[in-house]
Design an enzyme around this catalytic site. Structure first.
Site, PDB file in Angstrom:
ATOM      1  N   ALA A   1      29.210 -35.997  12.208  1.00 19.42           N
ATOM      2  CA  ALA A   1      30.095 -36.919  11.493  1.00 19.42           C
ATOM      3  C   ALA A   1      31.544 -36.528  11.752  1.00 19.42           C
ATOM      4  CB  ALA A   1      29.793 -36.859  10.006  1.00 19.42           C
TER       5      ALA A   1
ATOM      6  N   GLY B   1      25.037 -36.137  11.880  1.00 18.65           N
ATOM      7  CA  GLY B   1      24.945 -37.584  12.040  1.00 18.65           C
ATOM      8  C   GLY B   1      24.508 -37.990  13.433  1.00 18.65           C
TER       9      GLY B   1
ATOM     10  N   GLU C   1      20.874 -37.845  13.396  1.00 17.49           N
ATOM     11  CA  GLU C   1      20.398 -38.947  12.556  1.00 17.49           C
ATOM     12  C   GLU C   1      20.413 -40.273  13.322  1.00 17.49           C
ATOM     13  OE1 GLU C   1      21.183 -37.853   7.969  1.00 17.49           O
ATOM     14  OE2 GLU C   1      22.998 -37.876   9.178  1.00 17.49           O
TER      15      GLU C   1
ATOM     16  N   GLU D   1      24.283 -29.661   8.227  1.00 19.97           N
ATOM     17  CA  GLU D   1      25.139 -30.044   7.089  1.00 19.97           C
ATOM     18  C   GLU D   1      25.168 -28.990   5.982  1.00 19.97           C
ATOM     19  OE1 GLU D   1      24.055 -34.027   8.956  1.00 19.97           O
ATOM     20  OE2 GLU D   1      23.130 -32.076   8.698  1.00 19.97           O
TER      21      GLU D   1
END
Length: 698
Positions: free
Chosen positions: A63, A102, A105, A125
């Site tokens: 992210a 992310g 993901e 994370e």
């Protein structure tokens, strides 16, 4: 069309490429670009299958954490993933570099994944005090099973492509990235293989649904070192939702957990630490574009505990080392300890079985300082006295090649004084490693008055190469870490004279989150070291001296401030120590009082922060965050408290200044008076963070 994400058509295959250097982070622009290109590829009747890949050195590496804590910008990542997952055409993630957070993901929302053999995949994370917030805790267990998912999500460490293939996270290891992804899509289309949507596939959850201990045992193993941290337990709960709840409900609960953590003090502290570590790489006062000197070989003087640990750090990173001792016996002992250490790590599975032999082959053990000649960097790790250091640096003038960086591993001594022993002070600096040097991450890089900018850049660059966190500091007694620690040591000793016991002080410090209290730490280091040093300087410390006179030198003698059972390092309170303290206070005419835990915490921490303020005033550290980096990586400061200066801001500088002034008066100790900088910031209602922001703006 998006500037950072492009769609190309290779007849029936659509190639969506993210190109947002340096790491293709999932900024709003990248999210929007992926969404736009996937929609366009789905709408194009000529495109039958889609490859999602990235330009540059890596797949999506996570992210954009600069967006955390700010109003969300559309599109939401979950909306992008939903579009990918619901595509009627197969979407294949083609991964190189790292697919992290992310990024992974996004790949998990694709129907299939392929990767080059060097790729790493992970959900780290938890290291920022968070849990994956876009389906990672729900899709990964369905891809690899709950056990490996717990290891990856709660532990936060990535896995390689081979392990990902073995566990079903990727379908194939490919050679060329674009061609490999494209070839895989064509194969899918030829075989008319059905799409695999992880959200609809619970097959790998069945065993844990039938026997929940599979999951709970995995969680217990991964959280046993998570004392004080919130995120690992919240992440484990989220993986549990994948087992217990339908996908959409699990996704909703995961999101709730993520939003709770992102607003938490712990995550704010951990994200601050993440940026502080990166900020420490920027060296104040060095001309832009200064290049490091090449370092192809390192010479280390001294094969003792520190020298051996430093040598191991370089060999771990593949850097050849000349390890130099004054005699064959010391050299043999040092080489033997390194070999044993590596073999023990290999036996535990921490490194490959052939690694000890390969790493030992990188270390050339020799006798005599004249063997430094081919080294580009020389680090001395000899006895910690100025006379010995000066003698060594004087000899380095004779034997080290021109342009070699000459570093001292001193933890206290004045580098400017050491540099005067050479005719090349511009090449001299400090590289203060922390014990055990092959394990501890910090390296305090000490800039002396005449240190050349390129020598400094060399030290920072090589420290990073050997997986250390460098923090550039100035010259003073104890530099940053030990100078602040000395203030804590002074107060811990004073507290014993006022009525506190070692076990009470240590319990307060460990409850705060430090790995060890000051008295257990003294026992580990050996009380006799300080005793001898005090004798040399004609200084008395009544309680510590009395312990040493009774033969209590710490762990090595089985008794110090605590007693230790045979073969155990666990400190046990000892009534004999309490008696010795009482007798000493009686002899000195001191009265005991009840000392509260709150007072102990304040007197342990606030004087260190006060010293940190002086360090900033004197320019010994360039930024408050550099002080925090030193404490996070050199002294085990709990990461969820962000470092002493960050923590001070959260407590309030006015409160700290007021309490220091109170203790200065109550204990008749002028050293506790608030530092001018601390008083100024407190009076203006400012923080150390605001000080850093002002200096950056200037």
């Amino acid at each position: 069309m998006s500037e950072v994400v492009k769609l190309e058509r290779h007849d029936e295959v659509g190639i969506v490429t993210v190109n947002s250097p340096p790491v293709n982070a999932l900024s709003a622009a990248v999210r929007g670009g992926i969404l736009e290109c996937i929609k366009a590829a789905i709408a194009d009747p000529a495109i039958k299958g889609i490859v999602l890949t990235c330009a540059g050195r890596t797949f999506i590496a996570g992210a954009d954490i600069t967006e955390f804590g700010k109003p969300p910008k559309p599109p939401a990542l979950n909306d992008v993933l939903s579009e990918i997952e619901n595509s009627p055409k197969p979407v294949v993630a083609a991964i190189h570099g790292t697919a992290l957070g992310g990024g992974l993901e996004v790949a998990l929302a694709c129907h299939f994944r392929v990767a080059v053999k060097e790729a790493k995949l992970g959900l780290p994370e938890v290291k920022l005090g968070l849990l994956p917030g876009a389906g990672g805790t729900q899709r990964l267990p369905r891809a690899v099973g709950p056990e490996l998912a717990v290891k990856m999500i709660v532990g936060g460490d990535p896995i390689g492509a081979a392990e990902a293939l073995k566990n079903g996270l990727i379908e194939e290891i490919v050679e060329g990235l674009a061609s490999g992804g494209e070839a895989f899509v064509r194969k899918l289309l030829a075989e008319k293989r059905p799409l695999r949507r992880l959200r609809d596939d619970d097959s790998k959850l069945a065993a844990a649904k039938a026997d929940r201990s599979i999951f709970t045992n995995a969680v217990a193993a991964m959280t046993k070192k998570s004392r004080g941290l919130e995120a690992p337990f919240a992440a484990a709960d989220a993986v549990g939702y994948a087992i217990d709840l339908p996908f959409d409900e699990g996704l909703k609960k995961e999101r709730e957990g993520f939003l709770k953590l992102v607003a938490s003090d712990q995550s704010k502290a951990q994200r601050y630490a993440f940026f502080a570590e990166r900020e420490a790489n920027k060296i104040a006062g060095v001309p832009e574009g200064t290049k490091p000197r090449p370092v192809n070989r390192v010479a280390i003087l001294g094969a003792g505990t520190m020298g051996g640990g430093i040598a191991m750090s370089f060999a771990n990173a593949g850097v050849p080392v000349t390890l130099i001792e004054t005699g064959e016996e010391q050299l043999k002992r040092g080489m033997g300890i390194m070999q044993k250490n590596w073999e023990a790590t290999a036996a535990r599975g921490g490194i490959p079985a052939d690694a000890p032999a390969k790493r030992m082959a990188l270390i050339n053990g020799v006798v005599g300082i004249e063997n430094v000649g081919d080294a580009d960097l020389v680090i001395e790790a000899v006895f910690e006295t100025m006379a010995v250091k000066k003698e060594v640096f004087g000899k380095l003038d004779q034997y080290a090649k021109p342009g070699a960086v000459l570093a001292s591993n001193t933890s206290y001594l004045n580098i400017d004084e050491i540099a005067k022993s050479t005719k090349r002070p511009q090449d001299v600096l400090g590289m203060h490693f922390f014990s055990p040097a092959n394990v501890m991450k910090l390296c305090e890089i000490v800039r002396a008055d005449k240190t050349a900018p390129d020598a400094l850049v060399t030290a920072v660059t090589i420290a990073r190469k050997i997986a250390k966190v460098p923090a550039v500091v100035g010259v003073c007694d104890g530099f940053v870490g030990n100078r602040m620690l000395a203030q804590r040591g002074k107060q811990s000793e004073k507290l014993l004279f006022e009525g506190a016991l070692p076990q009470q002080v240590d319990a307060v410090v460990t409850k705060f989150g430090m790995p060890m209290g000051p008295f257990a730490m003294s026992d580990l280091a050996g009380l006799d070291i300080g005793w001898r040093s005090r004798k040399d300087r004609g200084i008395k410390s009544e309680i510590a001296d009395a312990l040493c006179e009774a033969g209590r030198f710490g762990q090595k003698t089985g008794k110090g401030y605590y007693k230790y059972e045979q073969g155990s390092r666990a400190p046990l309170p000892d009534p004999d120590v309490e008696k010795l303290i009482d007798e000493t206070l009686l002899r000195l005419g001191r009265k005991k009082r009840v000392v509260s835990d709150e007072e102990i915490l304040e007197r342990m921490m606030y004087p260190m922060i006060n010293e940190g303020a002086k360090i900033l005033e004197e320019g010994i550290a360039a930024r408050p965050s550099d002080i925090d980096v030193v404490w996070l990586y050199g002294y085990g400061w709990p990461i969820y408290r962000g470092g002493p200066m960050f923590w001070a801001d959260s407590v309030g500088l006015k409160h700290i200044a007021d309490r220091l002034a109170f203790y200065a008066k109550e204990t008749n100790d002028p050293s506790l008076e608030p530092a001018p900088l601390l008083k100024k910031l407190a009076a203006e209602g400012k923080t150390f963070a605001s000080l850093a922001a002002e200096s950056k703006a200037a």
